[in-house]
Structure formats: structure tokens, C-alpha cells
Enzyme design. Structure first.
Site, mmCIF file in Angstrom:
data_model
loop_
_atom_site.group_PDB
_atom_site.id
_atom_site.type_symbol
_atom_site.label_atom_id
_atom_site.label_comp_id
_atom_site.label_asym_id
_atom_site.label_seq_id
_atom_site.Cartn_x
_atom_site.Cartn_y
_atom_site.Cartn_z
ATOM 1 N N HIS A 42 -8.326 2.497 -0.530
ATOM 2 C CA HIS A 42 -8.204 2.195 -1.958
ATOM 3 C C HIS A 42 -7.460 3.330 -2.643
ATOM 4 O O HIS A 42 -6.961 4.252 -1.977
ATOM 5 C CB HIS A 42 -9.592 1.963 -2.563
ATOM 6 C CG HIS A 42 -10.572 3.062 -2.276
ATOM 7 N ND1 HIS A 42 -10.369 4.366 -2.655
ATOM 8 C CD2 HIS A 42 -11.754 3.056 -1.598
ATOM 9 C CE1 HIS A 42 -11.388 5.117 -2.265
ATOM 10 N NE2 HIS A 42 -12.246 4.346 -1.598
ATOM 11 N N HIS A 45 -8.208 6.895 -1.557
ATOM 12 C CA HIS A 45 -7.541 7.287 -0.309
ATOM 13 C C HIS A 45 -6.045 7.526 -0.549
ATOM 14 O O HIS A 45 -5.440 8.421 0.055
ATOM 15 C CB HIS A 45 -7.703 6.194 0.743
ATOM 16 C CG HIS A 45 -9.123 5.915 1.136
ATOM 17 N ND1 HIS A 45 -9.770 4.746 0.809
ATOM 18 C CD2 HIS A 45 -10.026 6.652 1.840
ATOM 19 C CE1 HIS A 45 -11.000 4.771 1.307
ATOM 20 N NE2 HIS A 45 -11.186 5.911 1.924
ATOM 21 N N GLY A 159 -11.882 14.292 0.054
ATOM 22 C CA GLY A 159 -12.062 13.980 -1.357
ATOM 23 C C GLY A 159 -13.265 14.693 -1.951
ATOM 24 O O GLY A 159 -14.306 14.821 -1.297
ATOM 25 N N LYS A 161 -14.958 13.440 -4.184
ATOM 26 C CA LYS A 161 -15.946 12.388 -4.414
ATOM 27 C C LYS A 161 -17.173 12.607 -3.527
ATOM 28 O O LYS A 161 -18.303 12.419 -3.949
ATOM 29 C CB LYS A 161 -15.286 11.038 -4.109
ATOM 30 C CG LYS A 161 -16.202 9.906 -3.753
ATOM 31 C CD LYS A 161 -16.644 9.185 -4.983
ATOM 32 C CE LYS A 161 -17.329 7.856 -4.742
ATOM 33 N NZ LYS A 161 -18.086 7.715 -3.532
ATOM 34 N N SER A 197 -14.760 3.499 -4.706
ATOM 35 C CA SER A 197 -15.406 3.548 -3.400
ATOM 36 C C SER A 197 -15.194 2.211 -2.695
ATOM 37 O O SER A 197 -15.117 1.161 -3.344
ATOM 38 C CB SER A 197 -16.910 3.790 -3.581
ATOM 39 O OG SER A 197 -17.611 3.386 -2.429
ATOM 40 N N SER A 198 -15.121 2.277 -1.374
ATOM 41 C CA SER A 198 -14.972 1.032 -0.599
ATOM 42 C C SER A 198 -16.145 0.104 -0.857
ATOM 43 O O SER A 198 -16.030 -1.114 -0.709
ATOM 44 C CB SER A 198 -14.900 1.361 0.893
ATOM 45 O OG SER A 198 -13.911 2.332 1.138
ATOM 46 N N ARG A 199 -17.293 0.661 -1.228
ATOM 47 C CA ARG A 199 -18.492 -0.156 -1.431
ATOM 48 C C ARG A 199 -18.528 -0.800 -2.812
ATOM 49 O O ARG A 199 -19.394 -1.647 -3.066
ATOM 50 C CB ARG A 199 -19.751 0.676 -1.205
ATOM 51 C CG ARG A 199 -19.938 1.102 0.254
ATOM 52 C CD ARG A 199 -21.225 1.872 0.469
ATOM 53 N NE ARG A 199 -21.520 2.068 1.881
ATOM 54 C CZ ARG A 199 -21.347 3.212 2.546
ATOM 55 N NH1 ARG A 199 -20.872 4.280 1.941
ATOM 56 N NH2 ARG A 199 -21.654 3.302 3.831
#
Ligand code: AMP
Length: 316
Positions: A42, A45, A159, A161, A197-199
């Protein structure tokens, strides 16, 4: 050629085995910059890939690893339903000028099954994320160490994050004398403030509205610190005030920590970190804060109270 990234030179080479990686790695021009990911790439990234491209310079090479690492998932976590979007991932790697993508199978990374020798993340690995996800950082550091050995980059990009992960990777590099430079990249957020986030794709619109309380609470803590008299307790209280107003957000932790150790924060640069669940989705986030000395808030409030008309005599 215009000179700036992303580079031309065609799509990255996709390799799936350690042998293919070794052969492809031998042909890469240095410096080599590694971006370890679990895929489902995303905008967060994308920032890492852009930073890696810049760090690699016009002659160097960006290598991306895509591996959903079972070692860092707990038995009740989302290993099986973790999103996998390989074609889109490769397209992003191509756009961002990556030269090589390593996307191994689990059997390729762990040919002997679950490894018996792993990296111990130490005491900081038991705190916060480590407390809520037992074994998580041992799994992360073990796979990061393997990826560093397999790709031998000059630089690896992580990251902010995942701040505790970044801290522990740096600690591993120091404690185990790894010959790699770790470069942090600031957290990418959506326009509404949610850390990408991927989630996040699991969040319904209603969940997302609840989830936004997390970055809002962190911003409140940050604002309190920016007023210049926020010690750790005051910053934390500002964040708690916002979190308390949203009972649908199940907070795992919120804390002010030393960015180097994740221990108690001193006055000066610190991190306000938090994790919470919305429905079945777990979110983590953090913001940098600059802390005043303990008691600074009370001192300033006292000063303000004494600075009214006729209060001069009481000052000092
Ligand atoms: P993951 O694929 O989630 O394991 O993340 C791979 C790398 O991307 C890690 O270094 C993460 O910290 C980083 N990353 C994930 N999300 C973000 C984000 N929103 N902003 C910056 N970096 C991120």
C-alpha cells in the site's frame, strides 16, 4: 533519461528460491537496499520503496522481499486470511524501480520446519506488542536476520509505523554486529489520519469511524506536548481523555516510551504509542512527542494562576 527515480530498466526480476536469489544478488549493482514486507503493498510500503530508491542512488539496487512469516503469527491470529496481492505488489515494485523481488514459500524460508535456533528479542521484546503477541518479535527478528543474510544489503528500510519493531531491529543490528544500516521512514496516513495498514481493508465504514479515535487520541497527546508543558503523565492523560469517549475501541495499551528502548520516557524526544482493537481488527499507531520535565504542567498552571492582575508579588 530524466535522472530521478523511479528508474527505467524494466520490471523487477521475481525470484522464489534462495538459490535464484543468490544468483540474482550476485549480479546486482551496489549499494543494495532491502525493503522487507509481507506484501499486500500500500501507500506506506510505497514510501519505503521510494526512500529505498533514493538511498540506493542512480547506480544501486532496491530488493523487496514479500513473505508472510508464519513464525510471527500467534495461533489465534490472521495468518491464513492475511491479504495476498502478488500481481499488484509486483506492479508497485516495478513502478518504484525495484530491481529484484524475493517472494519465497514458507518451505523455502523454513526448509527444516519451524526453526529451533531463533533470535531472542530481549526484554524490550516482551513489552507492549510483545506482551499482546507472545513470540511476535522473536519471529520478526528471526526472519529479518535471515533476509539480511540472504540479501546482504548495505541498507535496510523500515517504517516508523511499527516503532517497536524498528527499535528492536536496530538493537539486534547493534547487539549482533550486523553490517547493515537501518533507515526509518515516517508513517504514511490516509487523509482522515488513520495510519495505513494492510489490515485496514478489514474495517467496515462504521469500524473505520471508531478506528479514527486512535490517531485522534495520539494527536491530542502530541498537541498537549507541543504546548510546551506536557510531561509523560500529562500527554498520556490527554490521549486517555479521547480514548475514553469511544467505548467501541478496545485499547490494548497506550504509553509514552523512550524510542531507543521502549522503557520509561525521559524529558525530550519520546514516542506516544498505542494499540487497540475494533471488531476483529487490531490497529497499532504512534506519534513522536517532545516531553517537558515532570511536574512542568503543574508549574506552568501555577504560573498562569499567579500571572493575573496584581499577582506580580506572588510570581517567582
Ligand atoms: P508489513 O508488510 O506490514 O510487514 O510492513 C513492511 C514494512 O512497511 C515495515 O517496515 C512497516 O513498518 C512498513 N509500513 C507498514 N505500514 C506503513 C505505513 N503506514 N507507513 C510507513 N511504513 C509502513
Amino acid at each position: 533519461m530524466s535522472g530521478g527515480p523511479p528508474m527505467s530498466g524494466g520490471p523487477p526480476l521475481l525470484v522464489r528460491t534462495r538459490a535464484e536469489l543468490a544468483a540474482a544478488r550476485a549480479a546486482l549493482a551496489g549499494p543494495v537496499v532491502l525493503v522487507p514486507t509481507m506484501g499486500a503493498l500500500h501507500t506506506g510500503h510505497e514510501r519505503l520503496l521510494g526512500a529505498a530508491r533514493t538511498l540506493a542512488g542512480p547506480r544501486g539496487s532496491v530488493v523487496v522481499s514479500i513473505f508472510v512469516n508464519p513464525l510471527q503469527f500467534g495461533p489465534s491470529e490472521d495468518l491464513d486470511r492475511y491479504p495476498r496481492t502478488v500481481d499488484e505488489d509486483l506492479a508497485m515494485c516495478a513502478r518504484e524501480g525495484a530491481r529484484l523481488v524475493f517472494a519465497p514459500s514458507v518451505a523455502e524460508m523454513y526448509p527444516g520446519g519451524k526453526p529451533e535456533v531463533t533470535v531472542d528479542p530481549g526484554p524490550a521484546g516482551q513489552l507492549f506488542e510483545g506482551e499482546f503477541r507472545p513470540g511476535f518479535f522473536g519471529g520478526v527478528l528471526t526472519v529479518v536476520l535471515k533476509l539480511l543474510h540472504l540479501t546482504r544489503p548495505a541498507i535496510a528500510v523500515f517504517g516508523q509505523k511499527d516503532a517497536q519493531q524498528l527499535t528492536l531491529v536496530r538493537r539486534m543490528v547493534t547487539d549482533l554486529n550486523l553490517d547493515v544500516v537501518i533507515e526509518p521512514v515516517p508513517t504514511a496516513r490516509d487523509a482522515d489520519g488513520l495510519a495505513i495498514s494492510s489490515r485496514n481493508r478489514y474495517l467496515s465504514p462504521a469500524d473505520r469511524a471508531v478506528a479514527l479515535t486512535l490517531p485522534r487520541a495520539l494527536r491530542a497527546g502530541q498537541a498537549r506536548a507541543a504546548e510546551g508543558f506536557g510531561d509523560a503523565a500529562t500527554v498520556l492523560a490527554a490521549a486517555h481523555d479521547v480514548l475514553r469517549a469511544e467505548p467501541a475501541l478496545a485499547v490494548d495499551y497506550v504509553a509514552v516510551v523512550d524510542p531507543g528502548t521502549f522503557g520509561p520516557a525521559e524529558p525530550g524526544p519520546a514516542l506516544l504509542v498505542a494499540a487497540a482493537k475494533v471488531g476483529g481488527t487490531r490497529l497499532i499507531d504512534n506519534v513522536p512527542v517532545v516531553l517537558a520535565a515532570e511536574g512542568a504542567a503543574e508549574g506552568r498552571l501555577r504560573d498562569a494562576a499567579t500571572e493575573g492582575p496584581g499577582a506580580d508579588a506572588a510570581h517567582h
